[in-house]
Design a protein around this motif. Structure first.
Motif, PDB file in Angstrom:
ATOM      1  N   THR A  79      88.884  49.084  24.777  1.00  0.00           N
ATOM      2  CA  THR A  79      87.376  48.487  24.996  1.00  0.00           C
ATOM      3  C   THR A  79      87.164  48.608  26.437  1.00  0.00           C
ATOM      4  OG1 THR A  79      87.393  47.208  22.989  1.00  0.00           O
ATOM      5  CG2 THR A  79      85.771  46.552  24.821  1.00  0.00           C
ATOM      6  N   ASP A  93      82.782  52.262  20.807  1.00  0.00           N
ATOM      7  CA  ASP A  93      83.999  51.591  20.743  1.00  0.00           C
ATOM      8  C   ASP A  93      84.191  51.067  19.160  1.00  0.00           C
ATOM      9  OD1 ASP A  93      85.862  49.728  21.192  1.00  0.00           O
ATOM     10  OD2 ASP A  93      84.608  48.372  22.331  1.00  0.00           O
ATOM     11  N   GLU A  94      84.939  51.398  18.648  1.00  0.00           N
ATOM     12  CA  GLU A  94      85.307  51.102  17.174  1.00  0.00           C
ATOM     13  C   GLU A  94      83.803  50.949  16.447  1.00  0.00           C
ATOM     14  OE1 GLU A  94      88.433  48.799  16.235  1.00  0.00           O
ATOM     15  OE2 GLU A  94      89.350  48.669  18.273  1.00  0.00           O
TER      16      GLU A  94
HETATM   17 MG   LIG Z   1      88.279  46.598  21.509  1.00  0.00          MG
END
Ligand SMILES: [Mg+2]
Ligand SMILES: Nc1ncnc2c1ncn2[C@@H]1O[C@H](COP(=O)(O)OP(=O)(O)O)[C@@H](O)[C@H]1O
Lengths: 254, 275
Positions: free
Chosen positions: A45, A157-158
Motif C-alpha cells: 500500500t 490497492d487490493e
Molecule cells: Mg495494504
C-alpha cells in the motif's frame, strides 16, 4: 511509462525508525498490467500511495512519462480496497467528482461520466447512492471514478479484497475487459497469488519488510486465462513457494 | 431508481402507524400523559396549595390567555409567542451565522483550532443567563435578549460542527486528492457535505438550549410581550394558573422545534446515504 528508481521509505517510530521500502526499482511500460504481490504488511500500500502522491518518499525518484511525481493528481487514478466512495453522492456524482474539480461543464461532465458508467456496466444505476449497491458494484463505481479523469495510470490497492470469491472472479474478468478497452497502464496490488497470475503481464513479488523486489515473473499465457490449465497451476505453485518463503521469514507479520 | 428512494423516505405517518412497535409506543405515550394528569390532579386536590393549581384550571387560564390580552402585561398569549419567536429566530440565526464558520475552520485548521479553542473553552461553561444584565446594558432591550439566545445556541453548534469536520474519514481525503482536489476543493466538496448531518445534530441540541435561554433573555423585560417574561412574572407574582399555562406553551414550542429539527436531521442522514 512509470519509472521507479531506488525508492526508499522510512517511517518514524517511537524508538528509532522503520524502513518500509528499500532499494525498490521498477519500470512499468505504457499499457502494461503489473501486479505487486507480497505478504501482508510488507509495504505494498505504501508503494502505491507514494506513486499516487498521497505519501512522501524518503529517497529515490518516481517519474511518470519523464516528469517527477511530487504531489497527488488526477493523472494517477486510484482505486481503494475500501471503495472510498462519497456516500452522499450518487453513482453519477461520484464518477463526475474529478471532472467537477477540473471545472468541466455540467453537460460535458454528464457525457464523460456516462461513458465510464456504461464502461463499468452500471447503466441504470446512475442515481443510486453507494449504500444501495453491492460490494462489486461499489468497486465498479470506484473504477469508473478513477478512469473518468483519463489518468495515465491506474493504481489499484487490493480492490477486490473485500469481495466474496465469486464476485471477485467476476470483477477480475471485468477489469481485464475494461483494461483492454481503455489500454491503461495498471499497477495492481494484491496478496492473492491466484489473482496476480490471472491478471498480470508481470507479477512483482516483494520481500517481507523492508519491501524489496524479490523476483519478477513474466506471465505470457494468453487471456482469458484458464485456471485449470497445467501451466497456470504450475506458475501459481512456483510463485506461491516464493511468497511463502517470505512469509516464513517474517512470522510476526502474519 | 426513484422507487428505491420512495421505499425509504416515503412511508407516511399512517403507514408507520400500522407497525406494531409504533402502535405500542403511541399507546404507552398516551398512558404516560394520562397518568401524569391524574397524579397532578390528585396531588393538587390533596395538597391544596396556591402554587399547585389543578390541570383544569391551568387549561382554562391557557385558553383565556389566547382569547383576551393579559390584564397586567397587556398582551395575548399569541402576541407573546410571536414576540418570543421573533427574538428566538433572530438570535438563533445569528448563532448559526457565527458558529457554523467558526466550527468549520476549527475542525479543518489545526492552527485556527489552537487559536480559537481556548477562548471557546473559557466562555462555554458560563451559563448564558449570566450575560443577560450586561447584554441589556450594552445592547439595550431589543438586542440584549436576542444575543442571550445567540450565546446559548452558539456552543452546541460550534462543538458539533468542529467534531463533524474532525470525523471526516481520512480515506475521503485520499480519494479526493487522487481526483485532483486541492485544499479548498476538499473543504467545499468533502468536508462540508460530510459535516452537514453533524451540523443538524448541533442545531437540534442548540434549539433545546435556546428555548431555555428565552426565559433568561426575557428576565428583565420584554417589550411587546414574551413567553419567557410571562413565565417570570407569574412565577413570582401568581396566579400560578397563568404560570403553568406559560410553561405549557413554552414546552409545546420546544417540542415542535426540536421535533422538526430531529426530523430534518434524520431526513438529511438518510437522503445523503449516511445512515
Ligand atoms: Mg495494504
Ligand atoms: N503512515 C504510517 N506511519 C507509520 N507506519 C506506517 C504508515 N503507513 C504504513 N506503515 C507501516 O508500514 C508497513 C507497511 O504497510 P502497508 O504498506 O500498508 O503494507 P501492505 O499494504 O503490504 O499490507 C506496515 O508495518 C505499516 O504498519
Amino acid at each position: 511509462m512509470l519509472d521507479i528508481t531506488n525508492l526508499r521509505k522510512v517511517f518514524p517510530k517511537e524508538a528509532g525508525e522503520m524502513v518500509a521500502i528499500d532499494d525498490f526499482s521498477l519500470a512499468v511500460q505504457n499499457g502494461e498490467f503489473v501486479c505487486l504481490l507480497g505478504p501482508s504488511g510488507c509495504g505494498k500500500t505504501t508503494v502505491l500511495r507514494i506513486i499516487a502522491g498521497l505519501e512522501t518518499l524518503t529517497s529515490g525518484t518516481i517519474q511518470l512519462d519523464g516528469r517527477d511525481v511530487v504531489n497527488s493528481g488526477p493523472d494517477r487514478g486510484m482505486v481503494f480496497q475500501e471503495f472510498a466512495l462519497f456516500p452522499w453522492r450518487t453513482v453519477r456524482k461520484n464518477v463526475e467528482f474529478g471532472l467537477e474539480i477540473k471545472g468541466v461543464s455540467a453537460a460535458e461532465r454528464k457525457t464523460i461520466g456516462q461513458k465510464y458508467i456504461d464502461l463499468v456496466g452500471l447503466n441504470g444505476f446512475e442515481e443510486y447512492l453507494p449504500k444501495k449497491l453491492s460490494g462489486g458494484m461499489k468497486q465498479r463505481v470506484g473504477i469508473a471514478r478513477a478512469l473518468a479523469n483519463n489518468p495515465e495510470i491506474l493504481l489499484m490497492d487490493e480492490p477486490f479484497g473485500a469481495l466474496d470469491a465469486q464476485t471477485r472472479n467476476q470483477m477480475q474478468k471485468e477489469l481485464l475487459r475494461i483494461w483492454s478497452e481503455t489500454k491503461k497502464t495498471v499497477v495492481f496490488v494484491t496478496h492473492s497469488v491466484d489473482e496476480a497470475v490471472y491478471l498480470a503481464d508481470r507479477v512483482v513479488v516483494l520481500t517481507a519488510r523492508p519491501s524489496r523486489i524479490k523476483e519478477i515473473f513474466k506471465i505470457e499465457q494468453p487471456r482469458p486465462r484458464d485456471r485449470a490449465n497445467p501451466e497456470f497451476i504450475a506458475l501459481r505453485k512456483q510463485i506461491l513457494a516464493e511468497l511463502e518463503e517470505e512469509s516464513a521469514q517474517a512470522p510476526k507479520l502474519v | 431508481m426513484s422507487d428505491g428512494k420512495k421505499q425509504e423516505n416515503g412511508k407516511s405517518f399512517f403507514e408507520r402507524l400500522q407497525d406494531p412497535s409504533m402502535l405500542r409506543t403511541l399507546f404507552l405515550t398516551i398512558i404516560s400523559l394520562v397518568a401524569f394528569l391524574i397524579i397532578w390532579q390528585l396531588a393538587s386536590d390533596w395538597l391544596n396549595l396556591a402554587y399547585l393549581p389543578p390541570p383544569g384550571r391551568v387549561w382554562d387560564a391557557l385558553v383565556l390567555s389566547f382569547q383576551v390580552p393579559d390584564p397586567t402585561l397587556g398582551t395575548t398569549m399569541g402576541q407573546n409567542i410571536v414576540a418570543s419567536l421573533r427574538r428566538f429566530l433572530v438570535g438563533f440565526a445569528l448563532a448559526l451565522i457565527v458558529a457554523i464558520p467558526v466550527g468549520l475552520v476549527m475542525g479543518f485548521s489545526r492552527t485556527l483550532n489552537d487559536l480559537l479553542r481556548p477562548i471557546v473553552e473559557i466562555f462555554r461553561p458560563i451559563p448564558p443567563i449570566a450575560w443577560v444584565p450586561i447584554l441589556f446594558v450594552a445592547f439595550s432591550y431589543i438586542w440584549g435578549p436576542v444575543l442571550a439566545i445567540t450565546i446559548g445556541a452558539f456552543f452546541p453548534i460550534v462543538t458539533s460542527v468542529s467534531f463533524g469536520v474532525r470525523s471526516v474519514e481520512p480515506i475521503y481525503y485520499d480519494a479526493a486528492r487522487t481526483q485532483g482536489a486541492g485544499r479548498m476543493a476538499i473543504f467545499e466538496k468533502v468536508v462540508i457535505p460530510f459535516t452537514l448531518p453533524y451540523m443538524m445534530t448541533g442545531i437540534r441540541i442548540a434549539l433545546g438550549v435556546a428555548w431555555m435561554c428565552i426565559i433568561a433573555a426575557e428576565m428583565i423585560m420584554a417589550v411587546g410581550g414574551g413567553i419567557g417574561y410571562y413565565i417570570w412574572y407569574y412565577g413570582f407574582n401568581g396566579p400560578y394558573d397563568n404560570f403553568f399555562a406559560g410553561v405549557i406553551v413554552l414546552a409545546v414550542l420546544g417540542i415542535i422545534t426540536v421535533g422538526l429539527a430531529e426530523y430534518a436531521e434524520n431526513y438529511i442522514l438518510k437522503s445523503r446515504g449516511m445512515k
